[in-house]
Design a protein around this motif. Structure first.
Motif, PDB file in Angstrom:
ATOM      1  N   VAL A  25       0.746  -1.156  -0.209  1.00  0.00           N
ATOM      2  CA  VAL A  25       0.016  -0.026   0.189  1.00  0.00           C
ATOM      3  C   VAL A  25       0.937   1.237  -0.012  1.00  0.00           C
ATOM      4  CG1 VAL A  25      -1.690   1.162   1.199  1.00  0.00           C
ATOM      5  CG2 VAL A  25      -1.796  -1.285   1.240  1.00  0.00           C
ATOM      6  N   HIS A  26       0.450   2.225  -0.990  1.00  0.00           N
ATOM      7  CA  HIS A  26       1.495   3.356  -0.765  1.00  0.00           C
ATOM      8  C   HIS A  26      -0.021   4.645  -0.777  1.00  0.00           C
ATOM      9  CE1 HIS A  26       4.379   6.449  -2.818  1.00  0.00           C
ATOM     10  NE2 HIS A  26       4.286   6.567  -1.319  1.00  0.00           N
ATOM     11  N   ARG A  27       0.351   5.542   0.311  1.00  0.00           N
ATOM     12  CA  ARG A  27      -0.707   6.638   0.412  1.00  0.00           C
ATOM     13  C   ARG A  27       0.257   8.070  -0.178  1.00  0.00           C
ATOM     14  NH1 ARG A  27      -2.501   4.888   6.237  1.00  0.00           N
ATOM     15  NH2 ARG A  27      -4.360   4.010   5.885  1.00  0.00           N
ATOM     16  N   VAL A  28      -0.437   8.690  -1.073  1.00  0.00           N
ATOM     17  CA  VAL A  28       0.373   9.845  -1.615  1.00  0.00           C
ATOM     18  C   VAL A  28      -0.774  10.989  -1.592  1.00  0.00           C
ATOM     19  CG1 VAL A  28       1.374  10.865  -3.646  1.00  0.00           C
ATOM     20  CG2 VAL A  28       1.793   8.411  -2.938  1.00  0.00           C
ATOM     21  N   GLU A  29      -0.818  12.006  -0.820  1.00  0.00           N
ATOM     22  CA  GLU A  29      -1.606  13.263  -0.832  1.00  0.00           C
ATOM     23  C   GLU A  29      -2.950  12.458  -0.838  1.00  0.00           C
ATOM     24  OE1 GLU A  29      -0.536  15.394  -4.342  1.00  0.00           O
ATOM     25  OE2 GLU A  29       1.285  16.207  -3.594  1.00  0.00           O
ATOM     26  N   GLY A  30      -3.157  11.637   0.176  1.00  0.00           N
ATOM     27  CA  GLY A  30      -4.467  11.174   0.638  1.00  0.00           C
ATOM     28  C   GLY A  30      -4.994  10.126  -0.556  1.00  0.00           C
ATOM     29  N   LYS A  31      -4.300   9.824  -1.305  1.00  0.00           N
ATOM     30  CA  LYS A  31      -4.691   8.851  -2.527  1.00  0.00           C
ATOM     31  C   LYS A  31      -4.022   7.501  -2.169  1.00  0.00           C
ATOM     32  CE  LYS A  31      -5.142  12.423  -6.041  1.00  0.00           C
ATOM     33  NZ  LYS A  31      -4.808  12.993  -7.617  1.00  0.00           N
ATOM     34  N   ILE A  32      -4.673   6.571  -2.259  1.00  0.00           N
ATOM     35  CA  ILE A  32      -4.238   5.348  -1.877  1.00  0.00           C
ATOM     36  C   ILE A  32      -4.432   4.418  -3.231  1.00  0.00           C
ATOM     37  CG2 ILE A  32      -4.621   3.149  -0.619  1.00  0.00           C
ATOM     38  CD1 ILE A  32      -5.758   4.656   1.606  1.00  0.00           C
ATOM     39  N   THR A  33      -3.152   3.604  -3.305  1.00  0.00           N
ATOM     40  CA  THR A  33      -2.890   2.763  -4.480  1.00  0.00           C
ATOM     41  C   THR A  33      -2.433   1.465  -3.719  1.00  0.00           C
ATOM     42  OG1 THR A  33      -0.802   3.599  -4.984  1.00  0.00           O
ATOM     43  CG2 THR A  33      -2.869   4.155  -6.580  1.00  0.00           C
ATOM     44  N   SER A  34      -2.891   0.198  -4.126  1.00  0.00           N
ATOM     45  CA  SER A  34      -2.164  -0.934  -3.686  1.00  0.00           C
ATOM     46  C   SER A  34      -2.422  -2.239  -4.460  1.00  0.00           C
ATOM     47  CB  SER A  34      -3.159  -1.285  -2.264  1.00  0.00           C
ATOM     48  OG  SER A  34      -4.193  -1.679  -2.719  1.00  0.00           O
ATOM     49  N   ASN A 133       2.796  -5.567 -13.377  1.00  0.00           N
ATOM     50  CA  ASN A 133       3.273  -6.872 -13.739  1.00  0.00           C
ATOM     51  C   ASN A 133       5.198  -7.015 -13.784  1.00  0.00           C
ATOM     52  OD1 ASN A 133       3.299  -6.079 -16.432  1.00  0.00           O
ATOM     53  ND2 ASN A 133       2.846  -8.170 -17.063  1.00  0.00           N
ATOM     54  N   GLY A 134       5.698  -6.089 -13.116  1.00  0.00           N
ATOM     55  CA  GLY A 134       7.089  -5.856 -13.272  1.00  0.00           C
ATOM     56  C   GLY A 134       7.565  -5.027 -12.167  1.00  0.00           C
ATOM     57  N   PRO A 135       8.781  -4.870 -11.751  1.00  0.00           N
ATOM     58  CA  PRO A 135       9.435  -4.297 -10.628  1.00  0.00           C
ATOM     59  C   PRO A 135       9.359  -2.574 -10.880  1.00  0.00           C
ATOM     60  CG  PRO A 135      11.024  -5.428 -11.530  1.00  0.00           C
ATOM     61  CD  PRO A 135       9.883  -5.945 -12.388  1.00  0.00           C
ATOM     62  N   SER A 136       9.666  -2.136 -12.003  1.00  0.00           N
ATOM     63  CA  SER A 136       9.694  -0.818 -12.345  1.00  0.00           C
ATOM     64  C   SER A 136       8.022  -0.449 -12.750  1.00  0.00           C
ATOM     65  CB  SER A 136      10.365  -0.537 -13.476  1.00  0.00           C
ATOM     66  OG  SER A 136       9.915  -1.330 -14.687  1.00  0.00           O
ATOM     67  N   LYS A 137       7.178  -1.148 -13.307  1.00  0.00           N
ATOM     68  CA  LYS A 137       5.809  -1.120 -13.451  1.00  0.00           C
ATOM     69  C   LYS A 137       5.213  -0.599 -12.339  1.00  0.00           C
ATOM     70  CE  LYS A 137       5.793  -3.943 -17.748  1.00  0.00           C
ATOM     71  NZ  LYS A 137       5.062  -5.194 -18.374  1.00  0.00           N
ATOM     72  N   LEU A 138       5.216  -1.714 -11.316  1.00  0.00           N
ATOM     73  CA  LEU A 138       4.382  -1.428  -9.912  1.00  0.00           C
ATOM     74  C   LEU A 138       4.939  -0.078  -9.235  1.00  0.00           C
ATOM     75  CD1 LEU A 138       5.998  -2.355  -7.027  1.00  0.00           C
ATOM     76  CD2 LEU A 138       6.062  -4.460  -8.149  1.00  0.00           C
ATOM     77  N   CYS A 139       6.263   0.221  -9.460  1.00  0.00           N
ATOM     78  CA  CYS A 139       6.728   1.489  -8.855  1.00  0.00           C
ATOM     79  C   CYS A 139       6.295   2.474  -9.390  1.00  0.00           C
ATOM     80  CB  CYS A 139       8.229   1.308  -8.844  1.00  0.00           C
ATOM     81  SG  CYS A 139       8.937   0.464  -7.565  1.00  0.00           S
ATOM     82  N   LYS A 140       6.150   2.706 -10.837  1.00  0.00           N
ATOM     83  CA  LYS A 140       5.287   3.803 -11.338  1.00  0.00           C
ATOM     84  C   LYS A 140       4.090   3.881 -11.151  1.00  0.00           C
ATOM     85  CE  LYS A 140       5.328   6.448 -15.687  1.00  0.00           C
ATOM     86  NZ  LYS A 140       5.588   6.607 -17.289  1.00  0.00           N
ATOM     87  N   ALA A 141       3.285   2.768 -11.070  1.00  0.00           N
ATOM     88  CA  ALA A 141       1.661   2.669 -10.869  1.00  0.00           C
ATOM     89  C   ALA A 141       1.574   3.198  -9.386  1.00  0.00           C
ATOM     90  CB  ALA A 141       1.217   1.545 -11.116  1.00  0.00           C
ATOM     91  N   LEU A 142       2.330   2.939  -8.607  1.00  0.00           N
ATOM     92  CA  LEU A 142       2.130   3.244  -7.177  1.00  0.00           C
ATOM     93  C   LEU A 142       2.810   4.448  -6.725  1.00  0.00           C
ATOM     94  CD1 LEU A 142       0.931   0.320  -7.023  1.00  0.00           C
ATOM     95  CD2 LEU A 142       1.779   0.291  -4.678  1.00  0.00           C
ATOM     96  N   ASP A 143       3.605   5.078  -7.676  1.00  0.00           N
ATOM     97  CA  ASP A 143       4.185   6.390  -7.207  1.00  0.00           C
ATOM     98  C   ASP A 143       5.514   6.291  -6.373  1.00  0.00           C
ATOM     99  OD1 ASP A 143       5.001   8.969  -7.594  1.00  0.00           O
ATOM    100  OD2 ASP A 143       3.847   9.896  -6.484  1.00  0.00           O
ATOM    101  N   ILE A 144       6.095   4.950  -6.383  1.00  0.00           N
ATOM    102  CA  ILE A 144       7.326   4.995  -5.631  1.00  0.00           C
ATOM    103  C   ILE A 144       8.587   5.133  -6.073  1.00  0.00           C
ATOM    104  CG2 ILE A 144       8.449   2.961  -4.379  1.00  0.00           C
ATOM    105  CD1 ILE A 144       5.936   1.363  -4.405  1.00  0.00           C
ATOM    106  N   ASP A 145       9.255   6.183  -5.853  1.00  0.00           N
ATOM    107  CA  ASP A 145      10.540   6.718  -6.513  1.00  0.00           C
ATOM    108  C   ASP A 145      11.550   6.806  -5.254  1.00  0.00           C
ATOM    109  OD1 ASP A 145       9.848   9.096  -5.062  1.00  0.00           O
ATOM    110  OD2 ASP A 145       9.048   9.900  -6.667  1.00  0.00           O
TER     111      ASP A 145
END
Length: 203
Positions: A25-34, A133-145
């Motif tokens: 789970v990642h919370r960014v400015e009140g928005k949740i993606t998981s 469905n890939g390590p960099s794809k999920l990071c972009k989708a969940l805004d993990i940088d």
């Protein structure tokens, strides 16, 4: 319920397998993606030539891996992609689990905008599968940088939580993209949920 420090402070291969089915789970400015974790790889530090900490290598980049278990280690590859790991074991060991693929759960509209710049309802089946469905794809989708590097996974911004009890078979294989790692390229430290369509590579 978030996974606690004790969960991560164990053998890295066991943590990797136990992460399958859990929810990132990642919370960014009140928005949740998981998304449900469906594929992982274990990296075992000193003895693992594929690990960033092989043979005790210590650089600014890998400081987090030598820290407490249950923190995020996010690194940059190919000058364009991020990959997220969960640090395992006690301090000073330098081991972690790479999160390789997710099955999207919450915030799919947000993920679609981040990945494709368009609405989720316009996506084709293949695009939906490709969201995470890939390590960099999920990071972009969940805004993990890089701003997520070193976050405590036991707190409330970026974390992994328990999921409802589920039955699945675990697939085991060699890790992907580490042909340079000599004998370590053959270690069977990649684990995935069998028959899940969001796994990055079946073979």
């Amino acid at each position: 319920m978030k996974l606690n420090r004790k969960f991560y402070n164990r053998d890295t291969v066991e943590v990797a397998k136990d992460l399958l089915g859990k929810i990132l789970v990642h919370r960014v400015e009140g928005k949740i993606t998981s998304g449900k974790i469906v594929e992982v790889e274990a990296y075992k530090g000193f003895k693992d030539k594929a690990a960033h900490t092989y043979n005790g290598r210590k650089t600014k980049r890998v400081e987090i891996m030598y820290g407490k278990p249950g923190f995020s280690y996010v690194f940059f590859i190919y000058g364009m992609h991020y990959c997220m790991n969960a640090v395992t074991r006690e301090e000073g060991i330098g081991e972690a689990v790479l999160i390789r693929a997710l099955e999207p759960i919450d915030g799919m509209e947000i993920m679609s905008q981040r990945r494709y710049g368009t609405s989720f309802e316009l996506l084709k089946k293949r695009q939906i599968i490709n969201l995470t469905n890939g390590p960099s794809k999920l990071c972009k989708a969940l805004d993990i940088d890089k701003g997520c590097n070193g976050l405590d996974l036991c707190e409330d911004k970026l974390f992994i939580e328990q999921s409802n009890k589920q039955d699945f078979d675990i697939g085991i294989s060699k890790r992907i993209g580490i042909d340079y790692a000599e004998e370590a390229k053959d270690f069977l430290w990649r684990f995935f949920i069998k028959d899940n369509e969001f796994v990055s590579k079946v073979k």
